[in-house]
Write a protein that holds these residues in place. Sequence first.
Motif, PDB file in Angstrom:
ATOM      1  N   UNK A  12     -26.206 -55.051  21.268  1.00  0.00           N
ATOM      2  CA  UNK A  12     -26.629 -53.689  20.924  1.00  0.00           C
ATOM      3  C   UNK A  12     -27.691 -53.709  19.826  1.00  0.00           C
ATOM      4  N   UNK A  13     -27.486 -54.523  18.806  1.00  0.00           N
ATOM      5  CA  UNK A  13     -28.455 -54.635  17.714  1.00  0.00           C
ATOM      6  C   UNK A  13     -29.786 -55.166  18.244  1.00  0.00           C
ATOM      7  N   UNK A  14     -29.742 -56.166  19.094  1.00  0.00           N
ATOM      8  CA  UNK A  14     -30.965 -56.728  19.671  1.00  0.00           C
ATOM      9  C   UNK A  14     -31.672 -55.710  20.542  1.00  0.00           C
ATOM     10  N   UNK A  15     -30.917 -54.999  21.366  1.00  0.00           N
ATOM     11  CA  UNK A  15     -31.508 -53.966  22.220  1.00  0.00           C
ATOM     12  C   UNK A  15     -32.187 -52.901  21.371  1.00  0.00           C
ATOM     13  N   UNK A  55     -37.484 -62.681  14.240  1.00  0.00           N
ATOM     14  CA  UNK A  55     -37.573 -63.166  12.860  1.00  0.00           C
ATOM     15  C   UNK A  55     -37.409 -62.083  11.798  1.00  0.00           C
ATOM     16  N   UNK A  56     -37.564 -60.818  12.162  1.00  0.00           N
ATOM     17  CA  UNK A  56     -37.505 -59.766  11.138  1.00  0.00           C
ATOM     18  C   UNK A  56     -36.454 -58.702  11.430  1.00  0.00           C
ATOM     19  N   UNK A  57     -36.563 -58.039  12.570  1.00  0.00           N
ATOM     20  CA  UNK A  57     -35.706 -56.875  12.806  1.00  0.00           C
ATOM     21  C   UNK A  57     -34.236 -57.217  13.003  1.00  0.00           C
ATOM     22  N   UNK A  58     -33.928 -58.154  13.879  1.00  0.00           N
ATOM     23  CA  UNK A  58     -32.516 -58.483  14.115  1.00  0.00           C
ATOM     24  C   UNK A  58     -31.860 -59.012  12.834  1.00  0.00           C
ATOM     25  N   UNK A  59     -32.483 -59.939  12.119  1.00  0.00           N
ATOM     26  CA  UNK A  59     -31.850 -60.355  10.860  1.00  0.00           C
ATOM     27  C   UNK A  59     -31.664 -59.199   9.864  1.00  0.00           C
ATOM     28  N   UNK A  60     -32.652 -58.310   9.777  1.00  0.00           N
ATOM     29  CA  UNK A  60     -32.528 -57.165   8.871  1.00  0.00           C
ATOM     30  C   UNK A  60     -31.401 -56.232   9.310  1.00  0.00           C
ATOM     31  N   UNK A  61     -31.287 -55.999  10.599  1.00  0.00           N
ATOM     32  CA  UNK A  61     -30.208 -55.136  11.101  1.00  0.00           C
ATOM     33  C   UNK A  61     -28.840 -55.787  10.899  1.00  0.00           C
ATOM     34  N   UNK A  62     -28.765 -57.093  11.050  1.00  0.00           N
ATOM     35  CA  UNK A  62     -27.495 -57.787  10.805  1.00  0.00           C
ATOM     36  C   UNK A  62     -27.116 -57.732   9.319  1.00  0.00           C
ATOM     37  N   UNK A  63     -28.113 -57.859   8.439  1.00  0.00           N
ATOM     38  CA  UNK A  63     -27.831 -57.723   7.003  1.00  0.00           C
ATOM     39  C   UNK A  63     -27.377 -56.304   6.674  1.00  0.00           C
ATOM     40  N   UNK A  64     -28.023 -55.306   7.277  1.00  0.00           N
ATOM     41  CA  UNK A  64     -27.627 -53.912   7.047  1.00  0.00           C
ATOM     42  C   UNK A  64     -26.209 -53.680   7.536  1.00  0.00           C
TER      43      UNK A  64
END
Length: 73
Positions: A12-15, A55-64
Motif C-alpha cells: 500500500x505504501x509503495x502504491x 530511494x526517497x518516497x517509500x523510505x520517507x513514508x516508512x519513517x512516517x
Amino acid sequence: MSSAPSVHQRALITWLAVYLMIMLVQLLIGPVLAPLPLPLRTLALTAIVVPVVVYALVPALLRARALLLRRRR
C-alpha cells in the motif's frame, strides 16, 4: 521499537508513492512528453518515478509510519 510493516502495508505504501509520483510527473512534464511515442514516454516517466519512489518516497513514508506508531504508544 516499532514492528516492520506487513507485506500488505508495504504494498500500500509503495502504491501510494508510485501513484503520487506518476501524478506529479504527469502534471509537471506531461505536456513535454506528450509528443513522444508511448514507449519513450513510459521510459522517461519510469526513469524519473522509480528512483524517487525507491530511494526517497517509500523510505520517507516508512519513517512516517514508524513515527506515527511510536506516538500512539
